[in-house]
Scaffold this motif. Structure first.
Motif, mmCIF file in Angstrom:
data_model
loop_
_atom_site.group_PDB
_atom_site.id
_atom_site.type_symbol
_atom_site.label_atom_id
_atom_site.label_comp_id
_atom_site.label_asym_id
_atom_site.label_seq_id
_atom_site.Cartn_x
_atom_site.Cartn_y
_atom_site.Cartn_z
ATOM 1 N N PRO A 182 1.374 15.697 1.104
ATOM 2 C CA PRO A 182 0.854 15.583 2.473
ATOM 3 C C PRO A 182 -0.617 15.194 2.439
ATOM 4 N N GLY A 183 -1.001 14.323 3.320
ATOM 5 C CA GLY A 183 -2.392 13.893 3.325
ATOM 6 C C GLY A 183 -2.678 12.931 4.457
ATOM 7 N N ARG A 184 -3.906 12.477 4.493
ATOM 8 C CA ARG A 184 -4.353 11.612 5.581
ATOM 9 C C ARG A 184 -4.162 10.133 5.243
ATOM 10 N N GLY A 185 -4.195 9.307 6.296
ATOM 11 C CA GLY A 185 -4.169 7.870 6.103
ATOM 12 C C GLY A 185 -5.558 7.367 5.760
ATOM 13 N N LEU A 186 -5.685 6.044 5.661
ATOM 14 C CA LEU A 186 -6.979 5.435 5.357
ATOM 15 C C LEU A 186 -7.377 4.498 6.490
ATOM 16 N N LEU A 187 -8.637 4.576 6.890
ATOM 17 C CA LEU A 187 -9.197 3.647 7.865
ATOM 18 C C LEU A 187 -10.371 2.943 7.194
ATOM 19 N N LEU A 188 -10.226 1.634 6.969
ATOM 20 C CA LEU A 188 -11.244 0.840 6.300
ATOM 21 C C LEU A 188 -11.997 0.036 7.357
ATOM 22 N N THR A 189 -13.281 0.319 7.514
ATOM 23 C CA THR A 189 -14.074 -0.333 8.554
ATOM 24 C C THR A 189 -15.222 -1.118 7.933
ATOM 25 N N GLY A 190 -15.700 -2.116 8.669
ATOM 26 C CA GLY A 190 -16.859 -2.875 8.223
ATOM 27 C C GLY A 190 -16.667 -4.366 8.383
ATOM 28 N N PRO A 191 -17.724 -5.131 8.202
ATOM 29 C CA PRO A 191 -17.661 -6.582 8.399
ATOM 30 C C PRO A 191 -16.679 -7.269 7.459
ATOM 31 N N THR A 192 -16.421 -8.535 7.751
ATOM 32 C CA THR A 192 -15.508 -9.352 6.955
ATOM 33 C C THR A 192 -16.055 -9.582 5.546
ATOM 34 N N GLY A 193 -15.129 -9.667 4.590
ATOM 35 C CA GLY A 193 -15.494 -10.099 3.243
ATOM 36 C C GLY A 193 -16.083 -9.047 2.337
ATOM 37 N N LEU A 194 -15.784 -7.760 2.601
ATOM 38 C CA LEU A 194 -16.373 -6.693 1.779
ATOM 39 C C LEU A 194 -15.350 -5.977 0.897
ATOM 40 N N GLY A 195 -14.080 -6.426 0.932
ATOM 41 C CA GLY A 195 -13.075 -5.839 0.045
ATOM 42 C C GLY A 195 -12.050 -4.960 0.727
ATOM 43 N N LYS A 196 -12.080 -4.876 2.053
ATOM 44 C CA LYS A 196 -11.128 -4.015 2.760
ATOM 45 C C LYS A 196 -9.693 -4.478 2.532
ATOM 46 N N THR A 197 -9.446 -5.770 2.728
ATOM 47 C CA THR A 197 -8.096 -6.305 2.564
ATOM 48 C C THR A 197 -7.647 -6.212 1.110
ATOM 49 N N HIS A 198 -8.570 -6.440 0.191
ATOM 50 C CA HIS A 198 -8.217 -6.371 -1.228
ATOM 51 C C HIS A 198 -7.698 -4.973 -1.590
ATOM 52 N N LEU A 199 -8.418 -3.940 -1.184
ATOM 53 C CA LEU A 199 -8.007 -2.583 -1.546
ATOM 54 C C LEU A 199 -6.729 -2.156 -0.840
ATOM 55 N N SER A 200 -6.583 -2.502 0.448
ATOM 56 C CA SER A 200 -5.351 -2.138 1.151
ATOM 57 C C SER A 200 -4.163 -2.902 0.570
ATOM 58 N N SER A 201 -4.382 -4.153 0.137
ATOM 59 C CA SER A 201 -3.326 -4.933 -0.503
ATOM 60 C C SER A 201 -2.938 -4.338 -1.852
ATOM 61 N N ALA A 202 -3.944 -3.877 -2.603
ATOM 62 C CA ALA A 202 -3.677 -3.266 -3.903
ATOM 63 C C ALA A 202 -2.820 -2.015 -3.751
ATOM 64 N N ILE A 203 -3.124 -1.196 -2.749
ATOM 65 C CA ILE A 203 -2.326 0.010 -2.496
ATOM 66 C C ILE A 203 -0.903 -0.379 -2.131
ATOM 67 N N ALA A 204 -0.764 -1.346 -1.217
ATOM 68 C CA ALA A 204 0.568 -1.781 -0.780
ATOM 69 C C ALA A 204 1.374 -2.296 -1.958
ATOM 70 N N GLY A 205 0.749 -3.110 -2.809
ATOM 71 C CA GLY A 205 1.451 -3.663 -3.958
ATOM 72 C C GLY A 205 1.898 -2.592 -4.933
ATOM 73 N N GLU A 206 1.026 -1.633 -5.223
ATOM 74 C CA GLU A 206 1.357 -0.548 -6.154
ATOM 75 C C GLU A 206 2.543 0.271 -5.647
ATOM 76 N N LEU A 207 2.492 0.669 -4.375
ATOM 77 C CA LEU A 207 3.532 1.542 -3.832
ATOM 78 C C LEU A 207 4.852 0.793 -3.621
ATOM 79 N N ALA A 208 4.777 -0.460 -3.188
ATOM 80 C CA ALA A 208 6.006 -1.247 -3.024
ATOM 81 C C ALA A 208 6.680 -1.456 -4.364
ATOM 82 N N ALA A 209 5.902 -1.697 -5.408
ATOM 83 C CA ALA A 209 6.467 -1.890 -6.741
ATOM 84 C C ALA A 209 7.099 -0.606 -7.272
ATOM 85 N N GLN A 210 6.665 0.537 -6.771
ATOM 86 C CA GLN A 210 7.250 1.819 -7.173
ATOM 87 C C GLN A 210 8.527 2.141 -6.397
ATOM 88 N N GLY A 211 8.859 1.312 -5.414
ATOM 89 C CA GLY A 211 10.099 1.513 -4.675
ATOM 90 C C GLY A 211 9.941 2.123 -3.307
#
Length: 327
Positions: free
Chosen positions: A182-211
């Motif tokens: 059990p835990g909280r979600g993540l809210l990534l805030t800030g201007p464009t081009g600082l890595g928000k999409t990269h990190l959220s994509s990395a999480i999605a890829g890791e968890l999707a690959a785990q099933g």
């Protein structure tokens, strides 16, 4: 969720390979034992003979007597084998097939007769590998998150962008590691081009690959489909998946055209996933105060109470990379 024939075939092949691999590993351990002491092969033969004798006894209508006779012999042989394994310094699991899934022995069928959870996870894994999402996210991993692009110069809070990025990378890795808890979600805030999409994509890829069941889309697309459902318009995929998937990633919240209906659907989506214990990741260019202004204080309060907020700051990394290529 329905899966195509290719996905089902790939999942079946994956489980079959897993099952055969476990059996082959067991046979390899047995071969090592037989090579260490010929008595292991003799015990195997005697156990097989006892089992055959039990079958013949049952067929001759000797009933329980035949079963008990065989069990006594096999139990004694198993005890001798265990002692011999210890004497030969071999693992006690030498004669056990170590399946990945103890519940179904890698058959994909649960003891109750339905699909095992491991089979459902494998279907999701194969669907992810075959999806456009996997291709799109393949380059955005934790390992490819390059901290060298962030400045070491401290900001007004005396924290450098690189220090902040290191912390956020660690938090995102922990989010994947502790996903079942059990835990909280993540809210990534800030201007464009600082890595928000990269990190959220990395999480999605890791968890999707785990099933895990992962849905990743632009916030505008998600909200439009929810609005379509409210007004009886066909939506593909079915917006229900956004409520029930294991992880929902909403990218670029704030890029959509906001209406009273949109705000209502967004609040219902966020609240429903919180109530049902399903985790969500949201990225936005808005600050927290801008979220409160554009999405009501009530929704902003949900974010503050139920999300880990990662506030990105610094220079546009994508712009810096483009500039470095042209110089």
């Amino acid at each position: 969720m329905k899966y195509g024939k290719d996905i089902v075939r790939q999942a079946d092949e994956a489980l079959s390979a897993r099952r055969q691999g476990a059996q082959a590993a067991c046979e390899a351990r047995k071969d090592k034992a037989r090579a260490a002491n010929p008595r292991f092969a003799e015990i195997e033969a005697e156990m097989a003979k006892a089992a055959a004798g039990m079958t013949h006894g049952v067929l001759r209508r000797e009933g329980a007597a035949a079963v008990w006779r065989a069990k006594e012999i096999i139990t004694a042989l198993q005890a001798e084998r265990a002692e011999l394994l210890t004497a030969c310094r071999l693992p006690q699991n030498t004669y056990a097939v170590e399946y990945s899934c103890k519940r179904c022995n890698d058959t994909g069928v649960s003891p109750e007769g339905g699909p095992c959870e491991c089979y459902t996870a494998e279907l999701r894994r194969q669907a992810y590998r075959s999806s456009v999402l996997a291709t799109a996210l393949s380059a955005q991993t934790f390992d490819s998150f390059d901290l060298s692009h962030y400045s070491d110069e401290p900001d007004e809070k005396n924290v450098s962008p690189r220090t902040r990025a290191e912390k956020y990378l660690r938090i995102c890795r922990e989010f994947v590691r502790d996903f079942e808890m059990p835990g909280r979600g993540l809210l990534l805030t800030g201007p464009t081009g600082l890595g928000k999409t990269h990190l959220s994509s990395a999480i999605a890829g890791e968890l999707a690959a785990q099933g895990y069941g992962v849905q990743y889309d632009m916030a505008a697309n998600i909200l439009r489909r929810l609005e379509d459902r409210r007004f009886g318009r066909a939506a593909d995929p079915d917006p229900e998946i956004y409520l029930t998937c294991d992880l929902l990633v909403m990218d670029d919240l704030g890029s959509e055209y906001a209406t009273s209906v949109t705000l209502s659907e967004l609040f219902t989506l966020i609240n429903t996933r919180l109530i049902t214990g399903r985790k969500t990741i949201i990225s936005t260019n808005y600050t927290m105060s801008e979220l409160a202004q554009n999405y009501t204080q009530k929704l902003a309060s949900r974010f503050l109470d139920s999300y880990i907020i990662l506030q990105f700051a610094g220079e546009d990394l994508r712009m810096k990379r483009r500039q470095s290529k042209t110089t």
